[in-house]
Design an enzyme around this catalytic site. Structure first.
Site, PDB file in Angstrom:
ATOM      1  N   GLN A   1      -2.689  -9.670   5.823  1.00  0.00           N
ATOM      2  CA  GLN A   1      -2.623  -9.305   4.398  1.00  0.00           C
ATOM      3  C   GLN A   1      -1.474  -8.348   4.121  1.00  0.00           C
ATOM      4  OE1 GLN A   1      -6.421  -8.640   2.514  1.00  0.00           O
ATOM      5  NE2 GLN A   1      -7.509  -9.606   4.188  1.00  0.00           N
ATOM      6  N   PHE A   2      -0.672  -8.069   5.116  1.00  0.00           N
ATOM      7  CA  PHE A   2       0.632  -7.417   4.965  1.00  0.00           C
ATOM      8  C   PHE A   2       0.577  -6.109   4.177  1.00  0.00           C
ATOM      9  CE2 PHE A   2       1.181 -12.144   4.343  1.00  0.00           C
ATOM     10  CZ  PHE A   2       1.220 -12.411   5.701  1.00  0.00           C
ATOM     11  N   CYS A   3      -0.487  -5.339   4.358  1.00  0.00           N
ATOM     12  CA  CYS A   3      -0.628  -4.048   3.648  1.00  0.00           C
ATOM     13  C   CYS A   3      -0.459  -4.226   2.147  1.00  0.00           C
ATOM     14  CB  CYS A   3       0.364  -3.019   4.173  1.00  0.00           C
ATOM     15  SG  CYS A   3       0.123  -2.626   5.892  1.00  0.00           S
ATOM     16  N   ALA A   4      -0.910  -5.358   1.641  1.00  0.00           N
ATOM     17  CA  ALA A   4      -0.905  -5.592   0.193  1.00  0.00           C
ATOM     18  C   ALA A   4      -2.208  -6.334  -0.126  1.00  0.00           C
ATOM     19  CB  ALA A   4       0.319  -6.397  -0.223  1.00  0.00           C
TER      20      ALA A   4
ATOM     21  N   HIS B   1       0.822  -1.223   0.000  1.00  0.00           N
ATOM     22  CA  HIS B   1       0.000   0.000   0.000  1.00  0.00           C
ATOM     23  C   HIS B   1       0.855   1.271   0.000  1.00  0.00           C
ATOM     24  CE1 HIS B   1      -3.496  -2.445   1.950  1.00  0.00           C
ATOM     25  NE2 HIS B   1      -3.170  -2.858   0.741  1.00  0.00           N
TER      26      HIS B   1
END
Ligand code: PMP
Length: 437
Positions: A360-363, A117
């Site tokens: 979701q690991f900022c993705a 992100h």
């Protein structure tokens, strides 16, 4: 000689069984532990710590020298030349936001949609391309879009921004090839090196990048500094990122009577993070002189050990964008059909003394797609009765599993300096136990 040993390498945790074990930190992709070099540099400077660029006293002078030396070292680490600036920021997110605001008016941004992100959201006028299935496809897709750019109304300046290594799959992107394509059309290239820099040399020239962003806390220097390195012209022409002291050269009496500084100071308004910059530079210095081939070989050996071991745990399905053979850094994400990855991560922590990351690991767009692909693969294998990884769980309740996994994401294992074969072996044992009991 600055040391790349890890501070707190022998951190112990007590398990519910009463046993005490070394904490196995396998979450480097979120934040790496501190390198001794960074801690030493901070400790050494602290007795002389003072304001940067502001005072005449000995503290201020020592601090100013330390800050500018840190910039020089980071410039060397990033392969920055005379027409580049090195700006200290808070982190990669900050660096990319700074650059996004410094682009000339009307700039178009081209990117693939699987970015973190931090590299997905700050940009103006975004043309987002679907994440390709192979490096060749990535290169071809970028070429196709740029060849037809006039038809798409891209007539002014344009940038292409891409990650060096995925924070989800660890896969290394074909940055050089993409940069060559972009440059052939006069498009500048921005590389999000948050995950690449801790694992690979990152030279602007070698990558073919015009701009590079990375974070100290992922580079063994967790003192709140990051870096934007790249071409000076647009940066000097842009409005300062933060208006205030440091960024201003001359301020007159009227609101419009004002001259901004040029060079890094223009975008480093306020008192800079001296200790962060010095810590980050200390690690950069250590990495510049380190045997990078040996570090790479160690990391790849751990990666091989982990991936080999995972073959015996079919409940955990490794995800990838480009397929299993794409070179990658020490990051592996796993789809766990029918399991809540957050619950598994918690059990690894509580019962085995292992730190990993779930989510979701900022993705989000990328993770959603990877889960969808893994689910589709499992369903196909299940329908064919192949009994391969994930097929059993998918067959046991595919719809429920899909909902659970989609809601909660993946389980990510990541490592780097100081990681050991024992960490990997414990993860494999703990993961199998957590998934099966
Ligand atoms: N890009 C990538 C590829 C990342 O992994 C991260 C951090 N997870 C970021 C950007 C943002 O880094 P920071 O949180 O340090 O700003």
């Amino acid at each position: 000689m600055p040391s790349l040993d890890i501070v707190g390498d022998d951190l112990k945790v007590e398990l519910p069984s009463g046993e005490t074990v070394r904490f196995a930190h396998l979450d480097y992709a979120a934040s790496a532990p501190c390198a001794q070099a960074a801690a030493d540099a901070v400790a050494e400077l602290l007795p002389r710590y003072g304001s940067v660029h502001r005072g005449t006293g000995v503290r201020s002078q020592a601090s100013t020298i330390a800050y500018e030396l840190a910039r020089d070292v980071v410039a060397e680490f990033a392969g920055a030349g005379d027409d580049h600036s090195v700006i200290f920021t808070r982190n990669t997110t900050d660096a990319l936001n700074l650059l996004a605001r410094a682009l000339p008016p009307g700039t178009t941004t081209i990117q693939f949609d699987g970015e973190h992100h931090a590299n997905l959201l700050p940009w103006p006028n975004v043309l987002r391309l679907p994440t390709p299935a192979s490096p060749d496809e990535a290169v071809a897709a970028l070429d196709r879009v740029l060849r037809g750019r006039a038809l798409r109304g891209i007539t002014g300046p344009a940038v292409f921004t891409v990650t060096g290594a995925s924070n989800v799959t660890g896969e290394v992107w074909p940055v050089r090839r993409l940069a060559d394509v972009a440059h052939a059309y006069g498009v500048r290239v921005i590389v999000d090196a948050a995950q690449l820099a801790p694992h690979h040399p990152v030279s602007l020239a070698d990558l073919g990048a015009d701009y590079l962003a990375f974070s100290g806390h992922k580079l063994y220097a967790p003192f709140g500094a990051g870096v934007l390195a790249g071409r000076t012209d647009w940066l000097d022409a842009a409005e300062p990122y933060l208006a205030g002291g440091g960024a201003s050269a001359v301020v007159g009496d009227r609101p419009d009577d004002l001259t901004w500084a040029t060079g890094p100071a223009r975008h480093e308004g306020g008192t800079p993070n001296l200790l962060g910059a010095v810590a980050l530079a200390a690690v950069c210095a250590a990495l510049i002189t380190a045997d990078r081939d040996a570090l790479h070989a160690h990391e790849q050996a751990l990666l091989g050990r982990l991936r080999d071991g995972l073959r015996a745990i079919p409940e955990a399905v490794e995800v990838s964008v480009f397929g299993p053979d794409q070179p990658r850094v020490g990051i592996v994400s796993l789809h766990l059909p029918g399991h809540d990855p957050a619950a598994i991560a918690q059990r690894l922590g509580r019962e085995h003394g292992i730190g990993v990351r779930a989510g979701q690991f900022c993705a989000h767009p990328l993770v959603r797609r990877l889960i969808g692909t893994a689910e589709a693969g499992a369903a196909e294998a299940g329908a064919a009765g192949a009994g391969t990884a994930g097929a059993g769980a998918a067959g046991a309740g595919a719809a429920e599993a899909r909902e659970c996994a989609t809601a909660t994401g993946l389980l990510r294992v990541s490592f780097g300096l100081g990681s050991t074969a024992d960490d990997v072996d414990r993860l494999l044992t703990g993961l199998a136990a957590a998934l099966r009991t």
